[in-house]
Design an enzyme around this catalytic site. Structure first.
Site, PDB file in Angstrom:
ATOM      1  N   ARG A  39       0.818  -1.214   0.000  1.00  0.00           N
ATOM      2  CA  ARG A  39       0.000   0.000   0.000  1.00  0.00           C
ATOM      3  C   ARG A  39       0.854   1.268   0.000  1.00  0.00           C
ATOM      4  O   ARG A  39       0.459   2.279  -0.565  1.00  0.00           O
ATOM      5  CB  ARG A  39      -0.950   0.003   1.194  1.00  0.00           C
ATOM      6  CG  ARG A  39      -2.128  -0.920   0.963  1.00  0.00           C
ATOM      7  CD  ARG A  39      -3.044  -0.968   2.146  1.00  0.00           C
ATOM      8  NE  ARG A  39      -4.322  -1.560   1.775  1.00  0.00           N
ATOM      9  CZ  ARG A  39      -5.165  -2.083   2.650  1.00  0.00           C
ATOM     10  NH1 ARG A  39      -4.867  -2.100   3.929  1.00  0.00           N
ATOM     11  NH2 ARG A  39      -6.303  -2.597   2.240  1.00  0.00           N
ATOM     12  N   LYS A 207     -15.719 -16.424   4.212  1.00  0.00           N
ATOM     13  CA  LYS A 207     -17.139 -16.385   4.556  1.00  0.00           C
ATOM     14  C   LYS A 207     -18.061 -16.030   3.387  1.00  0.00           C
ATOM     15  O   LYS A 207     -17.847 -15.052   2.691  1.00  0.00           O
ATOM     16  CB  LYS A 207     -17.359 -15.353   5.675  1.00  0.00           C
ATOM     17  CG  LYS A 207     -16.834 -15.843   7.014  1.00  0.00           C
ATOM     18  CD  LYS A 207     -16.701 -14.716   7.998  1.00  0.00           C
ATOM     19  CE  LYS A 207     -18.065 -14.282   8.547  1.00  0.00           C
ATOM     20  NZ  LYS A 207     -17.903 -13.064   9.387  1.00  0.00           N
ATOM     21  N   GLY A 360      -7.766  -8.039   0.323  1.00  0.00           N
ATOM     22  CA  GLY A 360      -6.460  -7.958   0.965  1.00  0.00           C
ATOM     23  C   GLY A 360      -5.727  -9.284   0.980  1.00  0.00           C
ATOM     24  O   GLY A 360      -4.540  -9.362   0.647  1.00  0.00           O
ATOM     25  N   GLY A 384     -12.604  -4.007   0.721  1.00  0.00           N
ATOM     26  CA  GLY A 384     -13.962  -3.613   1.109  1.00  0.00           C
ATOM     27  C   GLY A 384     -14.577  -2.629   0.131  1.00  0.00           C
ATOM     28  O   GLY A 384     -15.743  -2.764  -0.256  1.00  0.00           O
TER      29      GLY A 384
HETATM   30  P1  ADP Z   1      -9.951 -11.408   0.808  1.00  0.00           P
HETATM   31  O1  ADP Z   1      -9.210 -10.669   1.911  1.00  0.00           O
HETATM   32  O2  ADP Z   1      -9.088 -11.617  -0.408  1.00  0.00           O
HETATM   33  O3  ADP Z   1     -11.266 -10.760   0.493  1.00  0.00           O
HETATM   34  P2  ADP Z   1     -11.102 -13.281   2.666  1.00  0.00           P
HETATM   35  O4  ADP Z   1     -10.705 -12.365   3.777  1.00  0.00           O
HETATM   36  O5  ADP Z   1     -12.523 -13.426   2.346  1.00  0.00           O
HETATM   37  O6  ADP Z   1     -10.287 -12.876   1.335  1.00  0.00           O
HETATM   38  O7  ADP Z   1     -10.569 -14.747   2.968  1.00  0.00           O
HETATM   39  C1  ADP Z   1      -9.207 -15.044   3.130  1.00  0.00           C
HETATM   40  C2  ADP Z   1      -9.000 -16.216   4.029  1.00  0.00           C
HETATM   41  O8  ADP Z   1      -9.811 -17.311   3.682  1.00  0.00           O
HETATM   42  C3  ADP Z   1      -7.574 -16.708   3.990  1.00  0.00           C
HETATM   43  O9  ADP Z   1      -6.930 -16.389   5.203  1.00  0.00           O
HETATM   44  C4  ADP Z   1      -7.708 -18.215   3.787  1.00  0.00           C
HETATM   45  O10 ADP Z   1      -6.871 -18.970   4.622  1.00  0.00           O
HETATM   46  C5  ADP Z   1      -9.156 -18.447   4.146  1.00  0.00           C
HETATM   47  N1  ADP Z   1      -9.674 -19.684   3.532  1.00  0.00           N
HETATM   48  C6  ADP Z   1      -9.686 -20.013   2.225  1.00  0.00           C
HETATM   49  N2  ADP Z   1     -10.173 -21.241   2.064  1.00  0.00           N
HETATM   50  C7  ADP Z   1     -10.472 -21.721   3.278  1.00  0.00           C
HETATM   51  C8  ADP Z   1     -10.991 -22.967   3.775  1.00  0.00           C
HETATM   52  N3  ADP Z   1     -11.296 -23.948   2.954  1.00  0.00           N
HETATM   53  N4  ADP Z   1     -11.172 -23.076   5.105  1.00  0.00           N
HETATM   54  C9  ADP Z   1     -10.853 -22.078   5.945  1.00  0.00           C
HETATM   55  N5  ADP Z   1     -10.358 -20.890   5.543  1.00  0.00           N
HETATM   56  C10 ADP Z   1     -10.167 -20.734   4.227  1.00  0.00           C
HETATM   57 MG    MG Z   2      -9.557 -10.645   4.036  1.00  0.00          MG
END
Ligand code: ADP
Ligand code: MG
Length: 406
Positions: A39, A207, A360, A384
């Site tokens: 960043r 999620k 992120g 976000g």
């Molecule tokens: P971003 O920041 O790119 O939007 P998220 O915050 O939604 O992504 O999710 C990232 C996290 O999801 C990572 O830390 C990863 O470890 C977790 N993750 C991905 N697949 C799984 C899984 N099958 N079970 C648990 N956690 C998971």
């Molecule tokens: Mg995230």
């Protein structure tokens, strides 16, 4: 998003003028060591442009989530040092945001010089829900640059927040979006207004409930929706499959069923994994096993999409002309469960068209897995903010820039 906000060129002559820049310098720290300076680097071009035009540049930014009071561990001092290294020039640092230190630091700036103010969230007015309190703090920020000053909004990661240094201050000063915000807005437009087709969206991460709005809005725009990561188990369960001890949001099962039905009715292709990498527990050293997605053992947790799925996901991306990817396909932080994420990242680098990484953790995944940032069309600095835009929401920090310049 109708009219585009003004850009730095619209601010006119800048030599000798004080320009307040809202940047996003919210980097991960280990003590006072920056573990990912992405960043900070993304903020440099706009600051350099302003400096080259002779502006006296005052950077306002936040770090972490302090509760409206100073906390040493959230000081921007290490970030100001890193910024100085990247700019190749000395960067002054004020130990408060709008107090004595800020005023004297700003007074000491010559044309083309850059100063960073201490964490803006050390001030309760920054994030206050009380409009009056926010406005009063915004007045203090505006007073630093004076009547001849200007405001440049370049912290894309915060433009979805109605906060004093993002929203209120823009109403008090001649304003423009910086180069980073302009680039992000341009990419988001290309993802939502008349995208080149086929248009594929890849969603993963932890999620479903974080991404419902995006799925909802993009089901009407994308041609293909690929789902992996922790959120996929709620979809698999919605289809009636056993998901073992995997992440599951029971309260979203109906919503997932509804999305699957709507996709089918509207001809959007939904691609779900056909195999999954499972393990007995959530741990880096847990032994991985590949199982069919419709036959997951009840005592195992799904931690990545399987190898067949990785191939199928890559194939579903190969001829796409527009791809938006948010959310890792698995727990990429553990080497045994990073292959799905790596395959999707690799597929994005090979696309003949626009490939966008948002989020992120997704951006961090791309970097930690060793991909060159330049192999992607765009890596968004604001998870976000991108998601809210793609949900069809108005971003207050962008919207306010369209208002008349005072
Ligand atoms: P971003 O920041 O790119 O939007 P998220 O915050 O939604 O992504 O999710 C990232 C996290 O999801 C990572 O830390 C990863 O470890 C977790 N993750 C991905 N697949 C799984 C899984 N099958 N079970 C648990 N956690 C998971
Ligand atoms: Mg995230």
């Amino acid at each position: 998003m109708a009219a585009a906000p003004p850009t730095i060129d619209d601010l006119g002559e800048l030599r000798g003028r004080r320009v307040l820049v809202r940047s996003d310098l919210n980097v991960p720290l280990d003590g006072d060591r920056i573990t990912d300076d992405g960043r900070v680097r993304a903020s440099v071009p706009t600051l350099r442009t302003l400096s080259e035009r002779g502006a006296r540049v005052i950077v306002v930014a936040h770090l972490g989530r302090p509760k409206g009071a100073p906390e040493a561990k959230y000081s921007l001092a290490p970030v100001a040092r890193r910024l100085g290294e990247l700019l190749g020039d000395e960067v002054a640092f004020a130990t408060d945001t709008t107090g004595d230190s800020a005023r004297s630091t700003v007074d000491g700036l010559g044309d083309g010089q850059v100063a960073v103010l201490e964490n803006v969230r050390f001030n309760p007015g920054e994030t206050s829900k009380d409009e009056g309190e926010r406005a009063a703090f915004a007045e203090e920020l505006a007073a630093l640059v004076g009547p001849d000053g200007a405001f440049v909004s370049d912290g894309f990661g915060v433009v979805h927040r109605k906060q004093a240094s993002v929203y209120d201050v823009a109403q008090l000063l001649p304003h423009a979006m910086g180069g980073l915000v302009a680039a992000e807005v341009d990419v988001l437009r290309r993802l939502t207004e008349d995208p080149q087709r086929p248009y594929a969206v890849v969603l993963g991460g932890s999620k479903v409930s974080d991404k419902l709005g995006v799925i909802d809005n993009l089901l009407g725009k994308a041609d293909r929706l690929l789902i992996g990561g922790g959120m996929v188990f709620t979809f698999l369960k919605a289809q009636g499959h056993e998901v073992g001890t995997s992440l599951l949001e029971e309260d979203q099962l109906d919503t997932c069923r509804e999305y699957l039905a709507r996709a089918e009715a509207s001809g959007v292709q939904i691609v779900l994994p056909t195999d999954v990498v499972v393990a007995p527990r959530f741990a880096a050293d847990a032994p991985p096993t590949v199982v069919p997605a419709d036959a997951m053992p009840s005592d195992q947790i799904g931690l990545d999409i399987g190898p067949d799925s990785a191939k199928a996901f890559a194939a579903a991306l190969a001829d796409a002309r527009t791809v938006f990817w948010n959310g890792p396909m698995g727990v990429f932080e553990f080497a045994s469960f990073a292959a799905g994420t790596r395959a999707v990242a690799q597929a994005l680098t090979e696309i003949d068209g626009l490939s966008v990484v948002g989020g992120g953790d997704s951006a961090a995944a791309v970097r930690t897995l060793g991909f060159e940032e330049s192999s992607f069309g765009h890596i968004s600095t604001g998870g976000g903010a991108s998601l809210e835009y793609l949900e069809g929401k108005v971003l207050p920090g962008i919207d306010v820039l369209k208002g008349t310049n005072p």
